[in-house]
Scaffold this motif. Sequence first.
Motif, PDB file in Angstrom:
ATOM      1  N   ASP A  82      17.579 -47.488 -10.479  1.00 32.92           N
ATOM      2  CA  ASP A  82      17.554 -48.921 -10.184  1.00 32.92           C
ATOM      3  C   ASP A  82      16.891 -49.263 -11.263  1.00 32.92           C
ATOM      4  O   ASP A  82      17.302 -50.528 -11.605  1.00 32.92           O
ATOM      5  N   GLU A  83      15.709 -48.649 -12.077  1.00 31.27           N
ATOM      6  CA  GLU A  83      15.290 -49.399 -13.445  1.00 31.27           C
ATOM      7  C   GLU A  83      16.381 -49.488 -14.527  1.00 31.27           C
ATOM      8  O   GLU A  83      16.481 -50.538 -15.026  1.00 31.27           O
TER       9      GLU A  83
ATOM     10  N   ARG B 279      21.192 -54.822 -17.253  1.00 32.76           N
ATOM     11  CA  ARG B 279      21.676 -56.056 -17.040  1.00 32.76           C
ATOM     12  C   ARG B 279      20.795 -57.214 -18.163  1.00 32.76           C
ATOM     13  O   ARG B 279      21.338 -58.042 -18.590  1.00 32.76           O
ATOM     14  N   GLU B 280      19.627 -56.689 -18.046  1.00 25.82           N
ATOM     15  CA  GLU B 280      18.793 -57.813 -19.000  1.00 25.82           C
ATOM     16  C   GLU B 280      18.985 -57.339 -20.404  1.00 25.82           C
ATOM     17  O   GLU B 280      19.186 -58.420 -21.161  1.00 25.82           O
TER      18      GLU B 280
ATOM     19  N   ASP C   5      27.317 -59.032 -13.299  1.00 26.38           N
ATOM     20  CA  ASP C   5      27.272 -57.968 -12.232  1.00 26.38           C
ATOM     21  C   ASP C   5      28.779 -57.919 -11.888  1.00 26.38           C
ATOM     22  O   ASP C   5      29.065 -57.572 -10.720  1.00 26.38           O
TER      23      ASP C   5
ATOM     24  N   ASN D 239      18.685 -52.536 -13.615  1.00 28.13           N
ATOM     25  CA  ASN D 239      18.070 -53.812 -13.965  1.00 28.13           C
ATOM     26  C   ASN D 239      17.916 -53.827 -15.531  1.00 28.13           C
ATOM     27  O   ASN D 239      18.228 -54.909 -16.150  1.00 28.13           O
TER      28      ASN D 239
END
Length: 166
Positions: free
Chosen positions: A147-148, A154-155, A100, A151
Amino acid sequence: MTTARKTLPPQSEKLLAELCLDRATGNDVCGWAVAALEAGFDTESLRILASMSSDKAVSFFDVQPYLHTALAEFDLPERLDREATLRNYARALAMDIATDCIAASSALSLMHSCVVSPLGHPADLMGWCYLWEGYSADGLFAEMSDDEIENATREYAIKWLGESVE
């Protein structure tokens, strides 16, 4: 003066990628030197390069001799293997995403322009390209919200880092 550390200064992978792509500027080199000094790396060449950062229009030509010395001080080769250097930068970006330290949108732009595209969109990097385009990393072209994407990026970074180590 030399540094006793075995690791590289921050932003080294980015600078090396920019050098491989012939995109590095004098300001990029000076910024790298400033970040290195701030992180506790201390060599004469880094100090000279950092001092040159006060000139907003410092040329790459002016920093080149000090950059070559600084690279040698960190045992970095003058001639870089392009693919290995860009893939190292990809891992550094993925680590920044996973921890992050960088927004997905910024990282995806860098990943695409500095790694995926210059390497010719290799299959093992296409997940990054799909995410950059706003789709899921699996290539199914499912559109996602910002936003998706954040996320999912990051995943994907965490997963990709695990796979790239194997």
